[in-house]
Design a protein around this motif. Sequence first.
Motif, PDB file in Angstrom:
ATOM      1  N   ARG A 131       7.369   5.996  -1.722  1.00  0.00           N
ATOM      2  CA  ARG A 131       6.200   6.172  -0.943  1.00  0.00           C
ATOM      3  C   ARG A 131       5.441   7.421  -1.094  1.00  0.00           C
ATOM      4  O   ARG A 131       5.923   8.501  -1.378  1.00  0.00           O
ATOM      5  CB  ARG A 131       6.584   6.028   0.605  1.00  0.00           C
ATOM      6  N   LYS A 137       3.123   8.126   1.217  1.00  0.00           N
ATOM      7  CA  LYS A 137       2.609   8.587   2.586  1.00  0.00           C
ATOM      8  C   LYS A 137       3.855   9.107   3.492  1.00  0.00           C
ATOM      9  O   LYS A 137       4.956   8.568   3.316  1.00  0.00           O
ATOM     10  CB  LYS A 137       1.967   7.776   3.458  1.00  0.00           C
ATOM     11  N   THR A 138       3.878  10.019   4.412  1.00  0.00           N
ATOM     12  CA  THR A 138       5.067  10.328   4.973  1.00  0.00           C
ATOM     13  C   THR A 138       5.020   9.347   6.469  1.00  0.00           C
ATOM     14  O   THR A 138       4.238   8.625   6.442  1.00  0.00           O
ATOM     15  CB  THR A 138       5.159  11.882   5.589  1.00  0.00           C
ATOM     16  N   GLU A 139       6.114   9.611   7.156  1.00  0.00           N
ATOM     17  CA  GLU A 139       6.154   8.807   8.234  1.00  0.00           C
ATOM     18  C   GLU A 139       4.972   8.824   9.143  1.00  0.00           C
ATOM     19  O   GLU A 139       4.753   7.838   9.866  1.00  0.00           O
ATOM     20  CB  GLU A 139       7.715   8.848   8.771  1.00  0.00           C
ATOM     21  N   ASP A 140       4.513  10.057   9.252  1.00  0.00           N
ATOM     22  CA  ASP A 140       3.489  10.186  10.302  1.00  0.00           C
ATOM     23  C   ASP A 140       2.036  10.315   9.610  1.00  0.00           C
ATOM     24  O   ASP A 140       1.229  10.352   9.947  1.00  0.00           O
ATOM     25  CB  ASP A 140       3.516  11.485  10.736  1.00  0.00           C
ATOM     26  N   GLY A 141       2.147   9.462   8.512  1.00  0.00           N
ATOM     27  CA  GLY A 141       0.734   9.412   7.605  1.00  0.00           C
ATOM     28  C   GLY A 141       0.217  10.345   6.861  1.00  0.00           C
ATOM     29  O   GLY A 141      -0.915  10.455   6.348  1.00  0.00           O
ATOM     30  N   ASP A 200       0.098  13.141   3.684  1.00  0.00           N
ATOM     31  CA  ASP A 200       0.210  12.929   2.065  1.00  0.00           C
ATOM     32  C   ASP A 200       1.412  13.465   1.395  1.00  0.00           C
ATOM     33  O   ASP A 200       1.691  14.509   1.701  1.00  0.00           O
ATOM     34  CB  ASP A 200      -1.064  13.226   1.251  1.00  0.00           C
ATOM     35  N   ASP A 219       0.923  -1.036   0.229  1.00  0.00           N
ATOM     36  CA  ASP A 219      -0.078   0.016   0.186  1.00  0.00           C
ATOM     37  C   ASP A 219       0.822   1.226  -0.089  1.00  0.00           C
ATOM     38  O   ASP A 219       2.156   1.338   0.614  1.00  0.00           O
ATOM     39  CB  ASP A 219      -0.883   0.207   1.411  1.00  0.00           C
ATOM     40  N   ASN A 220       0.581   2.354  -0.561  1.00  0.00           N
ATOM     41  CA  ASN A 220       0.922   3.608  -0.623  1.00  0.00           C
ATOM     42  C   ASN A 220       2.511   3.593  -1.138  1.00  0.00           C
ATOM     43  O   ASN A 220       3.348   4.355  -0.480  1.00  0.00           O
ATOM     44  CB  ASN A 220       1.129   4.126   0.824  1.00  0.00           C
TER      45      ASN A 220
END
Length: 237
Positions: free
Chosen positions: A170, A172-176, A178, A137-138
């Motif tokens: 990716r 998504k960033t590490e903190d979720g 966009d 995902d992502n």
Amino acid sequence: IVNEAWQLYYSERTNWMASDVVWESHSMDELGGTISWQPNDSVWAVVFLDKERNDCVFEFQYNIVTKEVLSLDSLRPTTEMELAELERRDKIINRAVEKYGDSLYFASQSFGSPNIDIVRINDDLTRLYIIQGTILDNVIPFGNDYSIDFDKDLNPIAFRKYHNSLLALRTKTEDGGDVESIRHSHLTNNPFITPTDICNFLLYRPEGMDIFYVYSTAYKCTFAYSLKLNQIITVVD
């Protein structure tokens, strides 16, 4: 490049949609392979065959202009046209492996399997694409991608390796959060954005991501593909 990328995307997308539908009513044990091709300029089709490849078990069509979908769950004899497409596909794949199999390398098999797409460029040229899929995902995958050209007699005449490695970018960033855009670079032997780049961007991009960038070491500049414009543009660094 853009037009070819969309053809490749429609081939991949139609197979995705067809697989989602057929698994609702059939199991792997019932099926003996698929035929995927473009009957005309507006339609991509996928036919699922029985184990003996004598009968069609399920038929799926996607009109890329009207976006209409046709799915038929009906056992019938395989048509002469479908058998010809099956023979053509098998010949293309076998000849590709015979001539270029030693040059094909796929990193990180746990990432997802590569997919095969056959696109008619014109009456005299057919291009087999090997393009990386992913089960993650992502992530948008770039790399593990090749193409092999065939003449009108289905003799392999050209081989391309588009990337030297598998890049999993990716969204998504590490903190979720966009990611607004993504970028990677191409070496001198592959200076431009490729159809496989655009295809996988279209397949795996999150909603709202409109653009991606490729730095060309050959031309010392950055190219971008804009979905909004449906164009490749040169970015002033």
